[in-house]
Design a protein around this motif. Structure first.
Motif, mmCIF file in Angstrom:
data_model
loop_
_atom_site.group_PDB
_atom_site.id
_atom_site.type_symbol
_atom_site.label_atom_id
_atom_site.label_comp_id
_atom_site.label_asym_id
_atom_site.label_seq_id
_atom_site.Cartn_x
_atom_site.Cartn_y
_atom_site.Cartn_z
ATOM 1 N N VAL A 182 0.938 -1.120 -0.176
ATOM 2 C CA VAL A 182 -0.044 0.044 0.007
ATOM 3 C C VAL A 182 1.009 1.149 0.021
ATOM 4 C CG1 VAL A 182 -1.794 1.143 1.284
ATOM 5 C CG2 VAL A 182 -1.406 -1.278 1.586
ATOM 6 N N GLU A 183 0.363 2.165 -0.908
ATOM 7 C CA GLU A 183 1.392 3.501 -0.871
ATOM 8 C C GLU A 183 0.807 4.720 -1.413
ATOM 9 O OE1 GLU A 183 4.659 3.321 0.207
ATOM 10 O OE2 GLU A 183 5.612 4.823 -0.648
ATOM 11 N N PHE A 184 0.688 5.728 -0.702
ATOM 12 C CA PHE A 184 0.185 6.750 -1.147
ATOM 13 C C PHE A 184 1.404 7.617 -1.945
ATOM 14 C CE2 PHE A 184 -3.659 8.178 1.264
ATOM 15 C CZ PHE A 184 -3.555 7.301 2.435
ATOM 16 N N ASN A 185 0.721 8.514 -3.057
ATOM 17 C CA ASN A 185 1.845 9.131 -3.597
ATOM 18 C C ASN A 185 2.143 10.408 -2.899
ATOM 19 O OD1 ASN A 185 -0.488 11.013 -4.267
ATOM 20 N ND2 ASN A 185 -0.081 11.298 -6.122
ATOM 21 N N LYS A 193 3.036 -11.832 -7.547
ATOM 22 C CA LYS A 193 2.783 -10.766 -6.401
ATOM 23 C C LYS A 193 3.726 -9.764 -6.344
ATOM 24 C CE LYS A 193 4.305 -12.353 -2.145
ATOM 25 N NZ LYS A 193 4.896 -11.332 -1.344
ATOM 26 N N ILE A 194 2.979 -8.671 -6.324
ATOM 27 C CA ILE A 194 3.439 -6.978 -6.116
ATOM 28 C C ILE A 194 4.000 -7.056 -4.653
ATOM 29 C CG2 ILE A 194 3.104 -4.708 -6.377
ATOM 30 C CD1 ILE A 194 2.313 -6.080 -9.162
ATOM 31 N N ASN A 195 5.539 -6.895 -4.802
ATOM 32 C CA ASN A 195 6.153 -6.778 -3.373
ATOM 33 C C ASN A 195 6.133 -5.218 -3.053
ATOM 34 O OD1 ASN A 195 6.516 -9.476 -3.269
ATOM 35 N ND2 ASN A 195 8.635 -9.172 -4.275
ATOM 36 N N LYS A 196 6.349 -4.528 -3.815
ATOM 37 C CA LYS A 196 6.298 -2.958 -3.592
ATOM 38 C C LYS A 196 5.765 -2.122 -4.805
ATOM 39 C CE LYS A 196 8.047 -2.735 0.880
ATOM 40 N NZ LYS A 196 8.715 -3.908 1.006
ATOM 41 N N ILE A 197 5.371 -1.175 -4.213
ATOM 42 C CA ILE A 197 5.071 -0.167 -5.210
ATOM 43 C C ILE A 197 5.801 1.417 -4.716
ATOM 44 C CG2 ILE A 197 3.146 1.426 -5.944
ATOM 45 C CD1 ILE A 197 1.378 -0.921 -6.084
ATOM 46 N N ARG A 198 6.240 2.011 -5.644
ATOM 47 C CA ARG A 198 6.780 3.447 -5.213
ATOM 48 C C ARG A 198 6.341 4.359 -6.331
ATOM 49 N NH1 ARG A 198 6.863 1.585 -0.832
ATOM 50 N NH2 ARG A 198 8.917 1.204 0.560
ATOM 51 N N TRP A 199 5.836 5.637 -5.845
ATOM 52 C CA TRP A 199 5.538 6.659 -6.572
ATOM 53 C C TRP A 199 6.679 7.508 -7.140
ATOM 54 C CZ3 TRP A 199 0.588 6.964 -8.941
ATOM 55 C CH2 TRP A 199 -0.415 6.376 -8.135
ATOM 56 N N LEU A 200 6.748 8.044 -8.291
ATOM 57 C CA LEU A 200 7.409 9.085 -8.674
ATOM 58 C C LEU A 200 6.795 10.428 -8.475
ATOM 59 C CD1 LEU A 200 8.953 6.639 -10.112
ATOM 60 C CD2 LEU A 200 9.589 8.117 -12.058
ATOM 61 N N PRO A 201 7.696 11.582 -8.049
ATOM 62 C CA PRO A 201 6.784 12.713 -7.844
ATOM 63 C C PRO A 201 6.208 13.070 -9.315
ATOM 64 C CG PRO A 201 9.219 12.970 -7.295
ATOM 65 C CD PRO A 201 8.952 11.357 -7.978
ATOM 66 N N GLN A 202 5.071 13.793 -9.053
ATOM 67 C CA GLN A 202 4.636 14.246 -10.606
ATOM 68 C C GLN A 202 5.136 15.285 -11.250
ATOM 69 O OE1 GLN A 202 0.400 15.364 -9.902
ATOM 70 N NE2 GLN A 202 -0.187 14.891 -11.797
ATOM 71 N N GLN A 203 5.673 15.292 -12.394
ATOM 72 C CA GLN A 203 6.279 16.078 -13.038
ATOM 73 C C GLN A 203 5.140 16.865 -14.213
ATOM 74 O OE1 GLN A 203 9.557 13.678 -13.810
ATOM 75 N NE2 GLN A 203 11.098 15.209 -12.595
ATOM 76 N N ASN A 204 4.227 16.041 -14.735
ATOM 77 C CA ASN A 204 3.381 16.468 -15.607
ATOM 78 C C ASN A 204 2.056 16.175 -15.424
ATOM 79 O OD1 ASN A 204 3.444 14.101 -16.698
ATOM 80 N ND2 ASN A 204 5.024 14.350 -17.977
ATOM 81 N N ALA A 205 1.046 16.074 -16.302
ATOM 82 C CA ALA A 205 -0.262 15.641 -16.053
ATOM 83 C C ALA A 205 -0.503 14.148 -15.871
ATOM 84 C CB ALA A 205 -1.293 15.704 -17.276
#
Lengths: 443, 225
Positions: free
Chosen positions: A30-33, A91-103
């Motif tokens: 589980v991961e918030f952006n 199985k998805i072990n991890k999710i990591r968001w990138l910072p938003q740079q465009n739409a």
């Protein structure tokens, strides 16, 4: 611990917002952006589900924005390794968001072997009036075309598409346990049991190996890497934790291969607590930098510890998550629960830390007031919009009315994955195949 | 040790056995988990390392305790140690399957401990089969080691001296032998392979030993699957 008013200040103002039951599969991450607008979950079936927070409504100011499903896609499929005749789990072990740079939104998702970069974008307009094909897509008869027209964009129903932009494969012999995006936003690292690799987002066919702890003779193997993370601000610094309860901080400027650490964090063992399982319960299951970058938090089987980067010989704070399990370690070893990997999270201001436990309990610790609370993520015990009631585990002797005894705990209901919104008091708790979102009560 | 004629107190005995059985219980759980892992789809390296370390730690504790002269304790633990080491070695070697594709070692006891094996395995097998669940798969491997030691101890010539195998002489020495408890179908084959072992030269015995290790490995696969 008395249930007094003070305790309620940390957390019991959380009320249950939604629970989403994904019938098929167990949530594995589980991961918030970075803004908290989006919440991503990955599951055992290789799917990613992204929730988006609704805009706050002027009509209902007492309700914060709710999270609704925004996009669902299949990130990883089960694969077969022909060389070893083994199946690779999706199985998805991890999710990591990138910072938003465009739409568009970008995230990394990984299974045991392969990391993928996904682009999630919206489409709400559609071009109409093509010359060579009609609205159904069929080709028009060229002899029937007598005039040239310019296609126009017309609004359409919002469609959210997820496309895989990069696939970073074939770099890990062992199981990937962590990925971490660097603060330079150009590189990221992936860590497996014995090695850590550094990738550039643009290059998929090669990666740099920056840590390698594989011994020449596998029989001598006694320690594995369990988690790794980049420093939130210093792009040259990262930490990795081990199965022996140690954390190493490395500086990539010192050498290409960071086998030699710059700092080594280890707490000397307490001889009075020694048992057959001392080493197993000291294995660190998660390591997280604070948002400030000054502290790291580690989770081992029974405790959460906060370390100051400037002090290597012991943690500055230790919190007991479920110390009542210390006398049950043999049974927990037998049923394999002792190998469960719990994660831990900081809140946005680094003042409260949270981690999961069994029986769908999760714990929060306020670092300033030193108060802690146990809450439960279950539908039976909490109604929507109701404030969560603190729970208590009774260790021995008389059990009070609302307490639960240690022997009644359900060890199949474990909360391994939680997330905290980057700036607000909104938490996401994954309880097996249910996702709970709790929000702070609006005063 | 207590003097002659003095009765040993029940509480002492029970304490010994209680302390012993918790360690034994944990050791057996470890072995069970390691054994089961060989059959899993893909072993979890983290878990295997933790279990192996737990076993190693207990082995070192056992070594400390060996200085205590208690024959029961020593006999029960000696059998565990060597097979534990072998089990750990074989598990970890198995995990190194991509970069080094070499055959895994098999559970063969070291030469030093063979005499003790024949004395004490009987005691251990009887006690533990009754008491501990999960002992079945643990002792599956013990049985293989046991039979290997039998084969090594006995002079091979003696068994077969009454069989005329001169017509079966072959160019190569000592193809793998079958264990003494084979299924009935396999009884034909071993007779054909014994002739070269009849010659009592030291080198043949040496080569036989290597092939017995291979035999062990084969049996392990058969029993394991």
């Amino acid at each position: 611990m008395e249930e007094d008013v003070e305790t309620r200040k940390i957390s019991s103002s959380f009320l249950r917002d939604h629970s989403y039951a994904t019938e098929a599969d167990i949530i594995s991450t589980v991961e918030f952006n970075h803004t908290g607008e989006l919440l991503a979950t990955g599951d055992k079936g290789g799917r990613v589900v992204i929730f988006q927070r609704e805009q706050e409504s002027k009509n209902q100011p007492h309700r914060r924005g709710e999270y609704n499903v925004y996009s669902t896609f299949q990130s990883h499929e089960p694969e077969f390794d022909y060389l070893k005749s083994l199946e690779i789990e999706e199985k998805i072990n991890k999710i990591r968001w990138l910072p938003q740079q465009n739409a568009a939104y970008f995230l990394l998702s990984t299974n045991d072997k392969t990391v993928k970069l996904w682009k999630v974008s919206e489409r709400d307009k559609r071009p109409e009036g093509y010359n060579l094909k009609d609205e159904d897509g069929r080709l028009r008869d060229p002899s029937m075309i007598t005039m040239l027209r310019v296609p126009v964009l017309r609004p359409m129903d919002l469609m959210v598409e997820a496309t895989p932009r990069r696939v970073f494969a074939n770099a890990h012999t062992y199981h990937i346990n962590s990925i971490s995006v660097n603060s330079d936003y150009e590189t990221y690292m992936s860590a497996d049991d014995l090695r850590i690799n550094l990738w550039n987002f643009e290059i998929t066919n090669q990666s740099f190996n920056i840590v390698d702890i594989k011994p020449a003779n596998m029989e001598e193997l006694t320690e594995v890497i369990t988690a790794a993370e980049f420093h939130p601000h210093h792009c040259n610094t990262f930490v990795y934790s081990s199965s022996k309860g140690t954390i190493r901080l490395c500086d990539m400027r010192t050498s290409a291969l960071c086998d030699r650490h710059a700092k080594f964090f280890e707490e000397p063992e307490d001889p009075s607590n020694r048992s057959f399982f001392s080493e197993i319960i000291s294995s660190i299951s998660d390591v997280k930098f604070s948002h400030s970058g000054r502290y790291i938090m580690t989770r081992d089987y029974l405790t959460v510890k906060v370390w100051d980067l400037n002090m290597e010989n012991r943690p500055i704070e230790t919190y007991q998550v479920h110390d009542y399990l210390r006398s049950k370690l043999c049974s927990l070893y037998e049923n394999d629960c002792i190998f469960d990997k719990f994660e831990c999270v900081w809140n946005g201001s680094d003042s409260v830390i949270m981690t999961g436990s069994y029986n769908n309990f999760f714990r929060m610790f306020d670092r300033n007031t030193k108060r802690d609370v146990t809450l439960e993520a279950s539908r039976e015990n909490s109604k929507p919009r109701a404030i969560l009631k603190p729970r208590k585990v009774c260790v021995g002797g008389k059990r009070r009315k609302d307490e639960i005894s240690v022997d009644s705990l359900d060890f199949s209901k474990k909360i391994l994955h939680t997330a905290w919104h980057p700036s607000e008091n909104i938490i996401a708790v994954a309880a097996t195949n249910n996702l709970y979102i709790f929000q702070d009560k609006v005063n | 040790m207590l003097g002659r004629g003095l009765k040993r107190k029940l509480s002492d005995y029970e304490e010994n056995m209680a302390g012993l059985s918790s360690r034994q219980l944990v050791l057996n759980m470890c072995l069970t988990k390691l054994q089961t892992y060989k059959m899993l789809v893909e072993p979890n390296l983290h878990r295997s390392v933790l279990i192996a370390n737990t076993v190693r730690q207990q082995e070192s504790n056992c070594c400390d305790l060996r200085s205590v002269e208690d024959p029961i304790e020593n006999s029960l633990l000696i059998v565990s140690d060597d097979d534990m080491s072998s089990a750990i070695s074989s598990i970890l070697k198995d995990l190194d399957f991509v970069e080094d594709i070499s055959p895994p070692t098999c559970l063969v006891p070291t030469g030093d401990d063979q005499p003790k094996f024949s004395e004490n395995t009987g005691l251990k097998l009887e006690d533990d089969r009754q008491d501990l669940k999960g002992a079945e798969c643990v002792f599956g491997s013990f049985e293989i080691s046991n039979s290997t030691s039998y084969l090594k101890d006995l002079a091979i010539d003696d068994i077969f001296e009454d069989i005329d195998t001169s017509m079966y002489d072959s160019d190569f020495c000592c193809p793998p032998l079958m264990p003494p408890r084979p299924p009935s179908l396999a009884t034909e084959e071993p007779l054909k392979t014994f002739p070269s072992c009849n010659s009592s030269s030291a080198s043949n015995i040496q080569i036989c030993r290597t092939d017995l290790s291979e035999l062990d490995h084969i049996m392990e696969i058969l029993v394991g699957s």
